[in-house]
Motif scaffolding. Structure first.
Motif, PDB file in Angstrom:
ATOM      1  N   TYR A  80     -16.176   2.948  -5.329  1.00  0.00           N
ATOM      2  CA  TYR A  80     -14.978   2.919  -4.485  1.00  0.00           C
ATOM      3  C   TYR A  80     -13.803   2.297  -5.239  1.00  0.00           C
ATOM      4  CZ  TYR A  80     -11.834   1.151  -0.839  1.00  0.00           C
ATOM      5  OH  TYR A  80     -10.723   0.834  -0.094  1.00  0.00           O
ATOM      6  N   PRO A  95     -14.026  -4.208  -0.930  1.00  0.00           N
ATOM      7  CA  PRO A  95     -14.290  -2.782  -1.174  1.00  0.00           C
ATOM      8  C   PRO A  95     -15.381  -2.229  -0.270  1.00  0.00           C
ATOM      9  CG  PRO A  95     -15.237  -4.134  -2.913  1.00  0.00           C
ATOM     10  CD  PRO A  95     -14.410  -5.051  -2.069  1.00  0.00           C
ATOM     11  N   GLN A  96     -15.237  -0.979   0.069  1.00  0.00           N
ATOM     12  CA  GLN A  96     -16.199  -0.317   0.943  1.00  0.00           C
ATOM     13  C   GLN A  96     -17.435   0.101   0.147  1.00  0.00           C
ATOM     14  OE1 GLN A  96     -14.185   2.977   2.766  1.00  0.00           O
ATOM     15  NE2 GLN A  96     -12.436   1.723   3.411  1.00  0.00           N
ATOM     16  N   MET A 146      -2.381  -6.047  -0.084  1.00  0.00           N
ATOM     17  CA  MET A 146      -3.389  -5.329  -0.865  1.00  0.00           C
ATOM     18  C   MET A 146      -4.757  -6.002  -0.859  1.00  0.00           C
ATOM     19  SD  MET A 146      -1.728  -2.715  -1.994  1.00  0.00           S
ATOM     20  CE  MET A 146      -2.881  -2.141  -3.221  1.00  0.00           C
ATOM     21  N   ARG A 185     -19.786   0.115  -4.021  1.00  0.00           N
ATOM     22  CA  ARG A 185     -18.522  -0.623  -3.986  1.00  0.00           C
ATOM     23  C   ARG A 185     -17.766  -0.451  -5.306  1.00  0.00           C
ATOM     24  NH1 ARG A 185     -21.899  -4.093  -1.014  1.00  0.00           N
ATOM     25  NH2 ARG A 185     -22.448  -5.358  -2.851  1.00  0.00           N
ATOM     26  N   TYR A 210      -4.239   4.101  -8.466  1.00  0.00           N
ATOM     27  CA  TYR A 210      -3.116   3.213  -8.755  1.00  0.00           C
ATOM     28  C   TYR A 210      -2.581   3.438 -10.166  1.00  0.00           C
ATOM     29  CZ  TYR A 210      -4.203   0.666  -4.444  1.00  0.00           C
ATOM     30  OH  TYR A 210      -4.412   0.327  -3.133  1.00  0.00           O
ATOM     31  N   LYS A 246       0.824  -1.217   0.000  1.00  0.00           N
ATOM     32  CA  LYS A 246       0.000   0.000   0.000  1.00  0.00           C
ATOM     33  C   LYS A 246       0.855   1.262   0.000  1.00  0.00           C
ATOM     34  CE  LYS A 246      -2.683  -1.119   3.577  1.00  0.00           C
ATOM     35  NZ  LYS A 246      -2.624  -2.583   3.775  1.00  0.00           N
ATOM     36  N   VAL A 302      -7.885  -4.177   0.468  1.00  0.00           N
ATOM     37  CA  VAL A 302      -8.285  -3.021  -0.344  1.00  0.00           C
ATOM     38  C   VAL A 302      -9.037  -3.479  -1.590  1.00  0.00           C
ATOM     39  CG1 VAL A 302      -7.438  -1.037  -1.659  1.00  0.00           C
ATOM     40  CG2 VAL A 302      -6.310  -1.684   0.472  1.00  0.00           C
ATOM     41  N   LEU A 303      -8.536  -4.514  -2.250  1.00  0.00           N
ATOM     42  CA  LEU A 303      -9.086  -4.926  -3.537  1.00  0.00           C
ATOM     43  C   LEU A 303     -10.251  -5.907  -3.416  1.00  0.00           C
ATOM     44  CD1 LEU A 303      -5.711  -5.454  -5.464  1.00  0.00           C
ATOM     45  CD2 LEU A 303      -7.205  -3.452  -5.516  1.00  0.00           C
ATOM     46  N   ILE A 327     -10.045   3.756  -6.427  1.00  0.00           N
ATOM     47  CA  ILE A 327      -8.799   3.070  -6.070  1.00  0.00           C
ATOM     48  C   ILE A 327      -7.970   2.786  -7.313  1.00  0.00           C
ATOM     49  CG2 ILE A 327      -7.837   0.907  -5.187  1.00  0.00           C
ATOM     50  CD1 ILE A 327      -8.746   2.704  -2.970  1.00  0.00           C
TER      51      ILE A 327
END
Length: 355
Positions: free
Chosen positions: A168, A157-158, A150, A165, A176, A110, A153-154, A172
């Protein structure tokens, strides 16, 4: 061309004649204005009768300077303190960016994704830096994404529903993508020195660089299909432009097979292969030192124009170029470079202002 015949120089080929006649050109101004200092002296020499047989040699960086560039001890670059990267200053306005997680095979965690953006934004604004070498510490260049770090995060998802989602994840992924696009946006030439594995996101990274050298033990993998996804941070967009074979790109992307150093060279992914990591780094720093000896306005302007031309039709690229040079041709760097060539001086002896 290793030497410039002065008789041909006096004949003024079309491009140089246009440059001289342009009201924006420093040499044209020098012709019209009273002779004084460097401009007057250089203009008089350009327009004076030339002795038969007189030649002007533009020589590359000398071997002693190359040796000095590769032997000098690295010094930590001020203002660059990161968890996943190490940035050191070399001689001749060079910065060395190392992916610095050797115990994790330089996997991209991250911290890496945000630190690369911070690092290259600082480099873009660094008036002392004229070229960058990027490499990996330890046994390989990089093993790609650090899946353990990671995954949350992947894969989690929130968001309260699928749409949120997805929104979000979109943010992200966009962030990246900027991690490697920032290398391309950086006006300083970036040279990748690759050894060992360059896997997954490592290919995304190097295809955003300007020049790629590798060691004989290097191999390259577009690995994403093996972990159930399509590459989404640059490989599928840049690799076809780099190697010029859609068939080969498709094969690599669909199968995740390894491309070894010799195939990388023959396909154009890298421009040179060296016996080992040390030789690769030496060559990368020698190249960076030579680039750094040139006018920073000329080098960085060249990169900006090359990236623009790659993404636009020829007519648009030419329009961009003349808009660019109508300002940039007014630099003293042109006069200094031409004078050095006429006097058979190495460009390394010329002092160019910071940019």
């Amino acid at each position: 061309m290793s030497s410039l015949n002065m008789a041909a120089f006096r004949a003024r080929p079309l491009a140089f004649t246009c440059l001289l006649r342009s009201p924006l050109c420093p040499l044209a101004k020098a012709e019209m204005a009273p002779s004084r200092g460097l401009r007057g002296s250089l203009t008089r020499r350009l327009l004076a009768p030339t002795q038969p047989g007189l030649t002007c040699s533009c020589r590359p960086l000398s071997s002693p300077a190359q040796d000095e560039a590769s032997r000098a001890a690295p010094v930590e670059a001020p203002g660059h303190s990161y968890q996943s990267l190490r940035v050191t200053s070399g001689p001749g306005h060079i910065l060395h960016v190392q992916i610095n997680r050797p115990e994790k095979r330089n996997a991209m965690n991250k911290a890496f994704w945000s630190e690369m953006v911070e690092c290259f934004k600082k480099i873009s604004e660094d008036a002392d830096c004229r070229a960058v070498v990027i490499s990996g510490e330890g046994k390989m260049f990089t093993s790609g994404i650090d899946l353990m770090d990671m995954a949350p995060v992947l894969l989690q998802p929130q968001g309260d529903d699928a749409a949120r989602r997805s929104w979000y994840l979109r943010k992200i992924i966009s962030r990246y993508q900027e991690t490697f696009s920032v290398i391309e946006k950086c006006p300083k030439p970036v040279i990748a020195a690759i050894h060992g594995g360059c896997i997954g996101a490592g290919v995304d990274l190097i295809t955003a660089c300007d020049i790629r050298y590798c060691a004989q033990d290097a191999f390259f993998q577009v690995k994403e299909v093996d972990i159930g996804l399509a590459a989404d941070v640059g490989t599928l967009q840049r690799l076809p432009r780099v190697i010029g074979s859609q068939s080969l790109v498709n094969e690599l992307a669909f199968t995740a097979r390894r491309m070894m150093a010799d195939e990388a060279l023959s396909s154009g992914l890298v421009s040179r292969v060296f016996p080992d990591k040390e030789a690769t780094l030496d060559a990368a720093f020698t190249l960076a030192a030579e680039i750094s000896s040139k006018s920073p306005l000329a080098v960085q302007g060249t990169k900006v124009n090359l990236v623009y031309a790659r993404d636009h039709p020829v007519a648009a690229g030419l329009e961009f170029a003349h808009n660019w040079n109508m300002s940039m041709l007014q630099t003293d760097d042109v006069l200094k470079s031409v004078q050095a060539a006429m006097e058979k001086k190495d460009l390394k002896s010329v002092t160019f202002s910071k940019l």
